[in-house]
Design a protein around this motif. Structure first.
Motif, PDB file in Angstrom:
ATOM      1  N   ILE A  69       0.838  -1.213   0.000  1.00  0.00           N
ATOM      2  CA  ILE A  69       0.000   0.000   0.000  1.00  0.00           C
ATOM      3  C   ILE A  69       0.866   1.255   0.000  1.00  0.00           C
ATOM      4  N   VAL A  70       1.977   1.215   0.711  1.00  0.00           N
ATOM      5  CA  VAL A  70       2.872   2.379   0.765  1.00  0.00           C
ATOM      6  C   VAL A  70       3.554   2.561  -0.589  1.00  0.00           C
ATOM      7  N   ARG A  71       3.969   1.471  -1.214  1.00  0.00           N
ATOM      8  CA  ARG A  71       4.602   1.584  -2.543  1.00  0.00           C
ATOM      9  C   ARG A  71       3.627   2.134  -3.573  1.00  0.00           C
ATOM     10  N   ARG A  72       2.345   1.801  -3.399  1.00  0.00           N
ATOM     11  CA  ARG A  72       1.346   2.306  -4.345  1.00  0.00           C
ATOM     12  C   ARG A  72       1.113   3.800  -4.139  1.00  0.00           C
ATOM     13  N   ILE A  73       1.037   4.231  -2.873  1.00  0.00           N
ATOM     14  CA  ILE A  73       0.777   5.635  -2.577  1.00  0.00           C
ATOM     15  C   ILE A  73       2.037   6.483  -2.712  1.00  0.00           C
ATOM     16  N   PHE A  74       3.178   5.938  -2.257  1.00  0.00           N
ATOM     17  CA  PHE A  74       4.457   6.645  -2.300  1.00  0.00           C
ATOM     18  C   PHE A  74       5.450   5.832  -3.120  1.00  0.00           C
ATOM     19  N   PRO A  75       5.336   5.861  -4.448  1.00  0.00           N
ATOM     20  CA  PRO A  75       6.277   5.092  -5.265  1.00  0.00           C
ATOM     21  C   PRO A  75       7.720   5.559  -5.047  1.00  0.00           C
ATOM     22  N   ASP A  76       8.655   4.694  -5.424  1.00  0.00           N
ATOM     23  CA  ASP A  76      10.083   4.990  -5.212  1.00  0.00           C
ATOM     24  C   ASP A  76      10.488   6.340  -5.785  1.00  0.00           C
ATOM     25  N   THR A  77       9.988   6.683  -6.956  1.00  0.00           N
ATOM     26  CA  THR A  77      10.384   7.964  -7.570  1.00  0.00           C
ATOM     27  C   THR A  77       9.927   9.138  -6.711  1.00  0.00           C
ATOM     28  N   LYS A  78       8.703   9.064  -6.203  1.00  0.00           N
ATOM     29  CA  LYS A  78       8.176  10.141  -5.354  1.00  0.00           C
ATOM     30  C   LYS A  78       8.959  10.213  -4.042  1.00  0.00           C
ATOM     31  N   ARG A  79       9.266   9.047  -3.485  1.00  0.00           N
ATOM     32  CA  ARG A  79       9.999   9.014  -2.219  1.00  0.00           C
ATOM     33  C   ARG A  79      11.409   9.573  -2.394  1.00  0.00           C
ATOM     34  N   ARG A  80      12.076   9.214  -3.487  1.00  0.00           N
ATOM     35  CA  ARG A  80      13.431   9.735  -3.749  1.00  0.00           C
ATOM     36  C   ARG A  80      13.419  11.249  -3.925  1.00  0.00           C
ATOM     37  N   LYS A  81      12.437  11.755  -4.659  1.00  0.00           N
ATOM     38  CA  LYS A  81      12.322  13.208  -4.842  1.00  0.00           C
ATOM     39  C   LYS A  81      12.080  13.911  -3.512  1.00  0.00           C
ATOM     40  N   ALA A  82      11.227  13.308  -2.682  1.00  0.00           N
ATOM     41  CA  ALA A  82      10.930  13.904  -1.375  1.00  0.00           C
ATOM     42  C   ALA A  82      12.174  13.912  -0.493  1.00  0.00           C
ATOM     43  N   LEU A  83      12.931  12.821  -0.489  1.00  0.00           N
ATOM     44  CA  LEU A  83      14.163  12.770   0.305  1.00  0.00           C
ATOM     45  C   LEU A  83      15.172  13.806  -0.173  1.00  0.00           C
ATOM     46  N   LYS A  84      15.295  13.945  -1.480  1.00  0.00           N
ATOM     47  CA  LYS A  84      16.207  14.946  -2.043  1.00  0.00           C
ATOM     48  C   LYS A  84      15.775  16.357  -1.633  1.00  0.00           C
ATOM     49  N   PHE A  85      14.478  16.603  -1.677  1.00  0.00           N
ATOM     50  CA  PHE A  85      13.927  17.900  -1.291  1.00  0.00           C
ATOM     51  C   PHE A  85      14.226  18.210   0.174  1.00  0.00           C
ATOM     52  N   ILE A  86      14.020  17.230   1.050  1.00  0.00           N
ATOM     53  CA  ILE A  86      14.252  17.440   2.483  1.00  0.00           C
ATOM     54  C   ILE A  86      15.738  17.589   2.778  1.00  0.00           C
ATOM     55  N   ARG A  87      16.574  16.826   2.102  1.00  0.00           N
ATOM     56  CA  ARG A  87      18.024  16.982   2.313  1.00  0.00           C
ATOM     57  C   ARG A  87      18.490  18.373   1.894  1.00  0.00           C
ATOM     58  N   LYS A  88      17.847  18.918   0.872  1.00  0.00           N
ATOM     59  CA  LYS A  88      18.247  20.234   0.375  1.00  0.00           C
ATOM     60  C   LYS A  88      17.689  21.363   1.251  1.00  0.00           C
ATOM     61  N   TYR A  89      16.398  21.261   1.645  1.00  0.00           N
ATOM     62  CA  TYR A  89      15.740  22.382   2.325  1.00  0.00           C
ATOM     63  C   TYR A  89      15.482  22.157   3.815  1.00  0.00           C
ATOM     64  N   GLY A  90      15.551  20.926   4.288  1.00  0.00           N
ATOM     65  CA  GLY A  90      15.340  20.644   5.705  1.00  0.00           C
ATOM     66  C   GLY A  90      13.952  21.033   6.185  1.00  0.00           C
ATOM     67  N   ALA A  91      13.879  21.604   7.389  1.00  0.00           N
ATOM     68  CA  ALA A  91      12.601  21.979   7.995  1.00  0.00           C
ATOM     69  C   ALA A  91      11.883  23.049   7.176  1.00  0.00           C
ATOM     70  N   LYS A  92      12.652  23.898   6.489  1.00  0.00           N
ATOM     71  CA  LYS A  92      12.010  24.906   5.620  1.00  0.00           C
ATOM     72  C   LYS A  92      11.176  24.217   4.545  1.00  0.00           C
ATOM     73  N   GLY A  93      11.665  23.088   4.075  1.00  0.00           N
ATOM     74  CA  GLY A  93      10.926  22.321   3.070  1.00  0.00           C
ATOM     75  C   GLY A  93       9.620  21.783   3.616  1.00  0.00           C
ATOM     76  N   ALA A  94       9.642  21.308   4.861  1.00  0.00           N
ATOM     77  CA  ALA A  94       8.407  20.820   5.493  1.00  0.00           C
ATOM     78  C   ALA A  94       7.405  21.961   5.641  1.00  0.00           C
ATOM     79  N   PHE A  95       7.895  23.154   5.923  1.00  0.00           N
ATOM     80  CA  PHE A  95       7.027  24.333   6.012  1.00  0.00           C
ATOM     81  C   PHE A  95       6.463  24.681   4.634  1.00  0.00           C
ATOM     82  N   ILE A  96       7.300  24.690   3.638  1.00  0.00           N
ATOM     83  CA  ILE A  96       6.893  25.088   2.285  1.00  0.00           C
ATOM     84  C   ILE A  96       5.817  24.163   1.715  1.00  0.00           C
TER      85      ILE A  96
END
Length: 165
Positions: A69-96
């Motif tokens: 169910i998690v792979r269907r809702i959060f596919p690997d590509t989406k998860r990788r993009k999200a991790l990259k986004f958080i590594r780049k922006y940190g807590a500011k990214g969670a706010f944005i």
């Protein structure tokens, strides 16, 4: 309203903005004193759902990603993009991402948990964003309610158009 947020916790794809909009609409329809508890419940619901995804990912991490169910809702590509986004922006990214509608928020909150962002940073970012974004959606529903049909008419149309399977 809180029922809508509880459904989100169980991966039912509901829009937080729609729940808040309807909460504003209904609180105006119910009378002037209902807006404060309704808005408060909405903000609590928003933070609760965001924190749920964060804490699940923080505790279960990559094991969570193996569930179908998690792979269907959060596919690997989406998860990788999200991790990259958080590594780049940190807590500011969670706010944005609080202000971006659609399917990006939950993967970002999962990425916050997987990357072990501190709870203090995460909650500060999410609560700050929720205090702003929740007000926007809620008050839009509240003030536009006078331009929309009464709730009874909406329920009647839904009953006519929907069928139980």
């Amino acid at each position: 309203m809180l029922l809508g947020f509880v459904l989100i916790l169980f991966f039912v794809p509901l829009s937080e903005e729609l729940i808040l909009f309807v909460g504003g609409y209904l609180s105006r329809d119910a009378g002037g004193a209902m807006w404060l508890p309704t808005l408060t419940a909405g903000i609590i619901g928003v933070v609760m759902t965001d924190y749920w995804y964060y804490i699940l990912a923080r505790i279960y991490g990559k094991k969570l990603a193996k569930l179908r169910i998690v792979r269907r809702i959060f596919p690997d590509t989406k998860r990788r993009k999200a991790l990259k986004f958080i590594r780049k922006y940190g807590a500011k990214g969670a706010f944005i991402v609080r202000f971006i509608p659609g399917g990006i928020r939950n993967p970002v909150f999962v990425a916050c948990g997987i990357s072990h962002m501190t709870q203090q940073k995460f909650l500060t970012a999410v609560i700050s964003g929720a205090l702003i974004s929740s007000h926007i959606a809620f008050w839009t529903g509240y003030f536009f309610s006078e331009h929309l049909p009464p709730i009874e008419a909406v329920v009647e149309v839904v009953q006519k158009e929907s069928t139980l399977i």
